[in-house]
Design a protein around this motif. Structure first.
Motif, PDB file in Angstrom:
ATOM      1  N   GLY A 183      37.553  58.719  47.229  1.00 31.54           N
ATOM      2  CA  GLY A 183      36.254  58.588  46.585  1.00 31.54           C
ATOM      3  C   GLY A 183      36.213  57.534  45.509  1.00 31.54           C
ATOM      4  O   GLY A 183      35.178  57.333  44.871  1.00 31.54           O
ATOM      5  N   ALA A 184      37.300  56.820  45.258  1.00 32.28           N
ATOM      6  CA  ALA A 184      37.311  55.752  44.255  1.00 32.28           C
ATOM      7  C   ALA A 184      36.463  54.594  44.756  1.00 32.28           C
ATOM      8  O   ALA A 184      36.385  54.333  45.954  1.00 32.28           O
ATOM      9  N   SER A 185      35.831  53.907  43.825  1.00 27.18           N
ATOM     10  CA  SER A 185      34.978  52.787  44.219  1.00 27.18           C
ATOM     11  C   SER A 185      35.828  51.634  44.744  1.00 27.18           C
ATOM     12  O   SER A 185      37.018  51.507  44.434  1.00 27.18           O
ATOM     13  N   ASP A 186      35.216  50.755  45.551  1.00 28.52           N
ATOM     14  CA  ASP A 186      35.930  49.592  46.091  1.00 28.52           C
ATOM     15  C   ASP A 186      36.429  48.687  44.972  1.00 28.52           C
ATOM     16  O   ASP A 186      37.513  48.103  45.055  1.00 28.52           O
ATOM     17  N   GLU A 187      35.635  48.583  43.911  1.00 26.87           N
ATOM     18  CA  GLU A 187      36.035  47.741  42.770  1.00 26.87           C
ATOM     19  C   GLU A 187      37.303  48.279  42.103  1.00 26.87           C
ATOM     20  O   GLU A 187      38.212  47.526  41.777  1.00 26.87           O
ATOM     21  N   GLU A 188      37.366  49.595  41.911  1.00 34.20           N
ATOM     22  CA  GLU A 188      38.534  50.170  41.268  1.00 34.20           C
ATOM     23  C   GLU A 188      39.774  50.058  42.155  1.00 34.20           C
ATOM     24  O   GLU A 188      40.865  49.768  41.682  1.00 34.20           O
ATOM     25  N   VAL A 189      39.597  50.256  43.456  1.00 33.16           N
ATOM     26  CA  VAL A 189      40.725  50.098  44.373  1.00 33.16           C
ATOM     27  C   VAL A 189      41.238  48.663  44.317  1.00 33.16           C
ATOM     28  O   VAL A 189      42.442  48.413  44.261  1.00 33.16           O
ATOM     29  N   ALA A 190      40.320  47.689  44.303  1.00 35.15           N
ATOM     30  CA  ALA A 190      40.726  46.280  44.225  1.00 35.15           C
ATOM     31  C   ALA A 190      41.435  45.982  42.903  1.00 35.15           C
ATOM     32  O   ALA A 190      42.422  45.241  42.879  1.00 35.15           O
ATOM     33  N   ASP A 191      40.948  46.541  41.803  1.00 34.11           N
ATOM     34  CA  ASP A 191      41.590  46.330  40.500  1.00 34.11           C
ATOM     35  C   ASP A 191      43.034  46.817  40.494  1.00 34.11           C
ATOM     36  O   ASP A 191      43.892  46.233  39.839  1.00 34.11           O
ATOM     37  N   HIS A 192      43.312  47.894  41.203  1.00 43.20           N
ATOM     38  CA  HIS A 192      44.655  48.475  41.190  1.00 43.20           C
ATOM     39  C   HIS A 192      45.534  47.984  42.335  1.00 43.20           C
ATOM     40  O   HIS A 192      46.707  48.323  42.386  1.00 43.20           O
ATOM     41  N   THR A 193      44.979  47.203  43.257  1.00 40.11           N
ATOM     42  CA  THR A 193      45.792  46.707  44.371  1.00 40.11           C
ATOM     43  C   THR A 193      45.776  45.180  44.430  1.00 40.11           C
ATOM     44  O   THR A 193      46.730  44.536  44.031  1.00 40.11           O
TER      45      THR A 193
END
Length: 122
Positions: A38-48
């Protein structure tokens, strides 16, 4: 006195102290809500993909190191770090010192064996 259970911890508050408990619950929900499913795409991108640091190294430096290792692999050269090189140098130095010691011992023994024979001939 009301008792609220949250994540296994027990919080005891009075009826007038509900605002801090509500705020604490909101903060926990915000903090825990962005991780995992359920994490946003932006947050996933920030952490990957969009991280500026990989461990203790900036991304650009890490990419350069990986590229250099790839070049070494394509060229058939072994990838070694400074610890491996130090160990190699240490072995080489020990081998050289051991060789020098053996040579000196052999020479000393040879000199002792040869001198008595020379003195006996005249």
């Amino acid at each position: 006195m009301n008792t609220t259970m949250d994540a296994g911890s027990e919080i005891r508050t009075s009826a007038s102290g509900q605002a801090p408990v509500r705020r604490l619950t909101e903060l926990r929900t915000t903090l825990l809500g962005g991780r995992g499913p359920g994490a946003s795409d932006e947050e996933v991108a920030d952490h990957t993909r969009d991280r500026s640091w990989l461990g203790a190294v900036p991304v650009s430096v890490e990419r350069a190191l990986v590229e250099r290792q790839g070049e070494h692999l394509r060229a058939g050269e072994p990838i070694v770090n400074s610890r491996v090189l130090r160990r190699r140098r240490s072995r080489s130095l020990r081998t050289a010192v051991l060789g020098a010691v053996v040579a000196l011992v052999v020479r000393a023994v040879a000199v002792r064996l040869v001198r008595p024979r020379r003195q006996q001939r005249p």
